[in-house]
Each structure stands twice: as C-alpha cells, then as structure tokens.
Design a protein around this motif. Structure first.
Motif, short mmCIF file in Angstrom:
data_model
loop_
_atom_site.label_atom_id
_atom_site.label_comp_id
_atom_site.label_asym_id
_atom_site.label_seq_id
_atom_site.Cartn_x
_atom_site.Cartn_y
_atom_site.Cartn_z
N ARG A 73 -36.02 -12.06 -15.59
CA ARG A 73 -36.65 -12.81 -16.68
C ARG A 73 -38.18 -12.73 -16.57
O ARG A 73 -38.87 -12.59 -17.58
CB ARG A 73 -36.18 -14.26 -16.62
CG ARG A 73 -36.64 -15.07 -17.77
CD ARG A 73 -36.00 -16.44 -17.74
NE ARG A 73 -36.53 -17.22 -18.84
CZ ARG A 73 -36.42 -18.51 -18.95
NH1 ARG A 73 -35.77 -19.18 -18.04
NH2 ARG A 73 -36.93 -19.14 -19.97
N LEU A 74 -38.66 -12.82 -15.35
CA LEU A 74 -40.10 -12.71 -15.12
C LEU A 74 -40.62 -11.34 -15.54
O LEU A 74 -41.64 -11.23 -16.23
CB LEU A 74 -40.40 -12.97 -13.64
CG LEU A 74 -41.84 -12.79 -13.19
CD1 LEU A 74 -42.72 -13.87 -13.80
CD2 LEU A 74 -41.92 -12.82 -11.69
N VAL A 75 -39.91 -10.29 -15.15
CA VAL A 75 -40.31 -8.93 -15.51
C VAL A 75 -40.29 -8.76 -17.03
O VAL A 75 -41.20 -8.17 -17.61
CB VAL A 75 -39.39 -7.89 -14.83
CG1 VAL A 75 -39.58 -6.51 -15.40
CG2 VAL A 75 -39.64 -7.89 -13.33
N ALA A 76 -39.26 -9.27 -17.70
CA ALA A 76 -39.17 -9.16 -19.15
C ALA A 76 -40.30 -9.91 -19.84
O ALA A 76 -40.90 -9.40 -20.79
CB ALA A 76 -37.82 -9.69 -19.63
N ALA A 77 -40.62 -11.11 -19.38
CA ALA A 77 -41.70 -11.89 -19.99
C ALA A 77 -43.05 -11.20 -19.80
O ALA A 77 -43.86 -11.13 -20.73
CB ALA A 77 -41.74 -13.30 -19.40
N ALA A 78 -43.29 -10.70 -18.60
CA ALA A 78 -44.55 -10.00 -18.34
C ALA A 78 -44.63 -8.72 -19.16
O ALA A 78 -45.69 -8.38 -19.69
CB ALA A 78 -44.68 -9.69 -16.85
#
Length: 101
Positions: A73-78
């Motif tokens: 989720r962090l990778v997708a948001a970034a």
C-alpha cells in the motif's frame, strides 16, 4: 479554533490510486503466498477456522501478510503521488514537501 478546510481531490489522483494499488496488491499476494510455501512447505493458512490450522501458523501468516500488504500500500501510494507530480508538475492535494520529515 479554526475549522480545517477540506481539500478537493482531483479526478486524476483518484484514478491513479487504484491504478497503482491493484497491481501492487496482486504482486504482494503472489509474493506472500509463494514465500510462505517455499519457507514452510505448505500453503498459507488463509482460514484460521479450518481444521488443522495451528495458532502459531495463523498468527505468523497474519503478521507476514499484514506487513507485506502495508508495504504494498505504501509503494502504491508513493507511486501514485510520483506519477501525479510528473504529470501535473505539482504535489497531490494534501501532500507537501514538509510532511516528509
């Protein structure tokens, strides 16, 4: 006390979120399942109520899959924020350079 002003999210940014999150979720699911099978030698315990699933396995799977999904989720948001910035030339609404610290 001043009321916080609501920021309107542009359609482009609303579309980029799922466009990045869906592939990231698929990759994370495959990575989690494959890694569990290689390490443990059997499929992950996806249903803790199923017969034969031990508490240690269920808790380990919850911890491992939860950490991987959070990282995805962090990778997708970034990624969505980076693409938005490259397309528009500005940071997404609600994101500022000072929030990195």
């Amino acid at each position: 006390m001043a009321k916080k002003q609501k920021v309107k999210t542009p359609l482009l940014y609303k579309l980029l979120g799922p466009a990045m999150a869906i592939p990231a979720g698929i990759v994370v699911k495959k990575l989690a399942d494959t890694t569990w099978e290689k390490v443990c030698g059997y499929p992950p315990p996806k249903n803790p109520a199923a017969p034969g699933v031990s508490w240690p396995d269920a808790l380990a799977w919850a911890a491992v899959s939860g950490a991987l999904y959070a990282a995805g989720r962090l990778v997708a948001a970034a990624g969505a924020a980076t693409v938005y910035e490259k397309i528009t030339g500005s940071l997404p609404p609600g994101v500022n350079a000072d929030s990195a610290a």
